[in-house]
Design a protein around this motif. Sequence first.
Motif, short mmCIF file in Angstrom:
data_model
loop_
_atom_site.label_atom_id
_atom_site.label_comp_id
_atom_site.label_asym_id
_atom_site.label_seq_id
_atom_site.Cartn_x
_atom_site.Cartn_y
_atom_site.Cartn_z
N ALA A 149 0.74 -1.16 0.16
CA ALA A 149 -0.05 0.02 -0.02
C ALA A 149 0.92 1.15 -0.01
CB ALA A 149 -0.79 0.11 1.17
N GLN A 150 1.94 1.31 0.84
CA GLN A 150 2.89 2.39 0.87
C GLN A 150 3.56 2.85 -0.69
OE1 GLN A 150 5.19 1.35 4.32
NE2 GLN A 150 4.23 2.88 5.47
N ALA A 151 4.11 1.59 -1.30
CA ALA A 151 4.48 1.71 -2.72
C ALA A 151 3.75 2.01 -3.58
CB ALA A 151 5.07 0.57 -3.19
N ALA A 152 2.28 1.64 -3.43
CA ALA A 152 1.12 2.30 -4.31
C ALA A 152 1.10 3.92 -4.00
CB ALA A 152 0.13 1.49 -4.15
N LEU A 186 -0.65 19.81 -15.60
CA LEU A 186 -2.11 19.28 -15.36
C LEU A 186 -2.03 18.39 -13.93
CD1 LEU A 186 -3.11 18.59 -19.05
CD2 LEU A 186 -3.83 20.51 -17.46
N PHE A 187 -3.06 18.69 -13.33
CA PHE A 187 -3.56 18.10 -12.04
C PHE A 187 -4.51 17.10 -12.17
CE2 PHE A 187 -6.22 18.17 -8.05
CZ PHE A 187 -5.27 17.61 -7.34
N ALA A 188 -3.92 15.76 -11.93
CA ALA A 188 -4.81 14.39 -12.18
C ALA A 188 -5.55 14.40 -10.53
CB ALA A 188 -3.94 13.26 -12.37
N ALA A 189 -6.72 14.84 -10.59
CA ALA A 189 -7.77 14.89 -9.59
C ALA A 189 -8.06 13.45 -9.04
CB ALA A 189 -8.87 15.73 -9.79
N GLU A 190 -8.38 12.66 -10.19
CA GLU A 190 -8.69 11.19 -9.63
C GLU A 190 -7.56 10.47 -8.87
OE1 GLU A 190 -8.46 12.26 -13.07
OE2 GLU A 190 -10.46 13.05 -13.11
N ALA A 191 -6.29 10.63 -9.30
CA ALA A 191 -5.28 10.08 -8.62
C ALA A 191 -5.06 10.97 -7.29
CB ALA A 191 -3.93 10.25 -9.59
N ASP A 192 -5.40 12.07 -7.15
CA ASP A 192 -5.18 12.73 -5.85
C ASP A 192 -6.35 12.10 -4.94
OD1 ASP A 192 -4.13 14.82 -4.14
OD2 ASP A 192 -6.17 15.67 -4.35
N ASP A 231 -7.45 8.39 -0.15
CA ASP A 231 -8.29 7.18 0.24
C ASP A 231 -7.16 6.30 0.69
OD1 ASP A 231 -10.85 8.59 -0.32
OD2 ASP A 231 -11.09 7.13 -2.03
N LEU A 232 -6.47 5.89 -0.22
CA LEU A 232 -5.47 4.62 0.18
C LEU A 232 -4.50 5.05 1.48
CD1 LEU A 232 -4.27 2.26 -0.47
CD2 LEU A 232 -2.72 3.27 -2.08
N SER A 233 -4.35 6.47 1.59
CA SER A 233 -3.46 7.02 2.80
C SER A 233 -4.30 6.70 4.18
CB SER A 233 -3.14 8.54 2.77
OG SER A 233 -4.25 9.26 2.69
N VAL A 234 -5.50 6.72 4.21
CA VAL A 234 -6.29 6.58 5.22
C VAL A 234 -6.08 5.03 5.44
CG1 VAL A 234 -8.47 6.49 6.20
CG2 VAL A 234 -8.13 8.24 4.84
N ALA A 235 -6.34 4.05 4.66
CA ALA A 235 -6.06 2.61 4.85
C ALA A 235 -4.76 2.35 5.35
CB ALA A 235 -6.31 2.01 3.23
N VAL A 236 -3.79 2.99 4.72
CA VAL A 236 -2.15 2.84 5.11
C VAL A 236 -2.17 3.22 6.78
CG1 VAL A 236 0.12 3.48 5.18
CG2 VAL A 236 -1.42 2.65 2.93
N GLU A 237 -2.97 4.40 7.09
CA GLU A 237 -2.77 4.66 8.46
C GLU A 237 -3.43 3.75 9.34
OE1 GLU A 237 -3.95 8.80 9.07
OE2 GLU A 237 -2.98 9.47 7.31
N LEU A 238 -4.47 3.15 8.94
CA LEU A 238 -5.36 2.15 9.72
C LEU A 238 -4.50 0.93 10.00
CD1 LEU A 238 -9.04 2.49 8.46
CD2 LEU A 238 -8.12 3.19 10.70
N LEU A 239 -3.74 0.60 8.86
CA LEU A 239 -2.98 -0.64 8.87
C LEU A 239 -1.84 -0.43 9.77
CD1 LEU A 239 -2.60 -1.81 5.13
CD2 LEU A 239 -3.56 -3.19 7.00
N ASP A 240 -1.35 0.65 10.02
CA ASP A 240 -0.29 1.18 11.03
C ASP A 240 -0.63 1.20 12.39
OD1 ASP A 240 1.80 1.48 9.21
OD2 ASP A 240 1.44 3.77 9.05
#
Length: 178
Positions: A8-11, A154-160, A165-174
């Motif tokens: 998840a951190q690599a992603a 150009l800003f990729a809002a979808e990637a942002d 969302d993924l950063s929240v999941a990583v924090e929960l794993l921590d």
Amino acid sequence: MMFERERAQAALGDLARSRMPDPSAIGPIRMKAGRYRTPEEAEAAAEPWQVYRPGQGWGGLDCHAWFSADLRMPASFPGGTVLLRVESGQGGWDAINPQFLLFLDGETAQGLDVNHTEHILQDLPAGERTIRIDLQAYSGRTTARCDLAMSWGLFAAEADRLALDLSVAVELLDLQDP
């Protein structure tokens, strides 16, 4: 869980780079030593402008400088939301890190530091345009010299959104027991 967290951190790292998939450097950058309050004051000051090249360093203990550059969008610019990134080459955060006040076309836009390096310009029309970027800069309370590099894309809002969302999941794993 260790393997999942590492994946998840690599992603997250990949997604962070995808927020601005094709960055372009902004330059040339002009620099003027001194403490100025507005772009007009910096322009009118007798201190001469110097060309600043990323990597050459500026500042030192308790120094002020003004930086100016033009963000030039080509005629082929498709329009949309643009991410402007200002990096100082420093990491972490405390009172000794460099601080910037960003001006766009003469108007105050945002404060920047090592943890706030980006400004979003929304809904820009397609086609050629130039935006004047000015930075009021303070080196901080360190004798180390700072760097400055600016880029846009150009800003990729979808990637942002996915990165958030993924950063929240990583924090929960921590927070889970090992």
